[in-house]
Design an enzyme around this catalytic site. Structure first.
Site, PDB file in Angstrom:
ATOM      1  N   CYS A 259       2.647   5.421  -1.508  1.00 51.23           N
ATOM      2  CA  CYS A 259       3.919   4.842  -1.587  1.00 51.23           C
ATOM      3  C   CYS A 259       4.059   3.806  -2.913  1.00 51.23           C
ATOM      4  O   CYS A 259       3.882   4.262  -3.776  1.00 51.23           O
ATOM      5  CB  CYS A 259       4.510   4.082  -0.257  1.00 51.23           C
ATOM      6  SG  CYS A 259       6.054   3.619  -0.064  1.00 51.23           S
TER       7      CYS A 259
ATOM      8  N   HIS B  70       3.802   8.470   3.622  1.00 47.71           N
ATOM      9  CA  HIS B  70       2.997   7.703   4.129  1.00 47.71           C
ATOM     10  C   HIS B  70       2.129   8.328   5.153  1.00 47.71           C
ATOM     11  O   HIS B  70       2.347   8.625   6.500  1.00 47.71           O
ATOM     12  CB  HIS B  70       3.496   6.420   4.976  1.00 47.71           C
ATOM     13  CG  HIS B  70       4.054   5.316   4.333  1.00 47.71           C
ATOM     14  ND1 HIS B  70       3.191   4.324   3.658  1.00 47.71           N
ATOM     15  CD2 HIS B  70       5.223   4.889   3.763  1.00 47.71           C
ATOM     16  CE1 HIS B  70       3.827   3.456   3.044  1.00 47.71           C
ATOM     17  NE2 HIS B  70       5.067   3.757   3.047  1.00 47.71           N
TER      18      HIS B  70
ATOM     19  N   GLU C 279      -0.729   7.426   6.222  1.00 47.26           N
ATOM     20  CA  GLU C 279      -1.266   6.477   7.321  1.00 47.26           C
ATOM     21  C   GLU C 279      -0.524   6.061   8.519  1.00 47.26           C
ATOM     22  O   GLU C 279      -0.997   5.699   9.378  1.00 47.26           O
ATOM     23  CB  GLU C 279      -2.001   5.460   6.434  1.00 47.26           C
ATOM     24  CG  GLU C 279      -0.980   4.096   6.204  1.00 47.26           C
ATOM     25  CD  GLU C 279      -0.002   4.583   5.073  1.00 47.26           C
ATOM     26  OE1 GLU C 279       0.788   3.636   4.515  1.00 47.26           O
ATOM     27  OE2 GLU C 279       0.199   5.781   4.673  1.00 47.26           O
TER      28      GLU C 279
END
Length: 238
Positions: free
Chosen positions: A95, A185, A187
């Site tokens: 990001c 993302h 994560e």
């Protein structure tokens, strides 16, 4: 054994991190590593980054700051990324990290002309993406969590475009052999993206988005998440 570096460029909402830790912990967990087995540097504090020769690879986290903010640590980190690329260090920007890499290496970051992209979205690999040593392990079409207002408006010269979404044509790129950026993302889990939708619901509505529909379409993203373990294995086993 050399450690993987996590460059912390920002943190999530304090209300959420009190119970769920923060970006750097989510990243380490996603890579299948304990946080203690990684080297984490919070560049916002002015902490020095290591010599690229002393680490196995590097992940650059997301941030609530913007790449276009005129902050000293952003300029310092951009210079280090150029040094790391020159040293042939494997990189993965997430990001903000993806946008910072694009900016640092000759492209341009800025606000997306169509505004915020948030929720769980469909990502499509390009032909180059399907042949990529990291992204090519994924299906040609997969889901990922996103939340961003800025983007890589222009990719650096000699960049290979790897993936796109309907909203953002630059969801992933590679520079050189193994410097990757992903706008999405890997994560994030569903609890994280639901929290971001809650926090940003007024902005979503102001920009014409449908908060209820975004919430209903949030799903787990195992393919996207798998990138972190694959990146760690690539760095540690090379």
């Amino acid at each position: 054994m050399k450690k993987l570096l996590i460059i912390k460029t920002g943190g999530s909402f304090e209300e959420f991190t009190r119970e769920h830790d923060d970006f750097e912990h989510w990243t380490a967990n996603g890579m299948g590593l304990s946080f203690e087995d990684c080297l984490c540097v919070d560049v916002r504090t002015g902490s020095s980054l290591p010599d690229p020769a002393d680490i196995a690879g590097c992940v650059i986290t997301g941030s609530h700051d913007m790449v276009t903010d005129d902050l000293p640590w952003i300029h310092t980190t951009a210079r280090w990324l150029r040094e790391a690329l020159h040293a042939d260090l494997p990189l993965l920007g997430i990001c903000f990290g993806h946008q910072l890499m694009a900016h640092a290496l000759g492209g341009k970051a800025g606000y997306h002309p169509d505004g915020l992209e948030i929720g769980t979205v469909d990502i499509t690999l390009t032909e180059d993406g399907m042949a990529d040593p990291l992204m090519g392990s994924l299906p040609s079409f997969f889901k990922a969590h996103v939340t961003h207002s800025q983007t890589a408006l222009e990719l650096p010269p000699n960049t290979t475009l790897l993936a796109a979404s309907d909203h953002d044509p630059h969801q992933s790129f590679r520079i050189g052999l193994h410097a990757w950026g992903v706008q999405f993302h890997p994560e994030f889990d569903t609890s994280a993206i639901h929290f971001y939708v809650q926090q940003l619901q007024e902005k979503i509505t102001d920009q014409g988005g449908d908060v209820a529909n975004i919430r209903e379409t949030v799903v787990e993203t195992p393919e996207s998440t798998s990138l972190l373990k694959r990146f760690a294995a690539y760095c540690l086993n090379s």
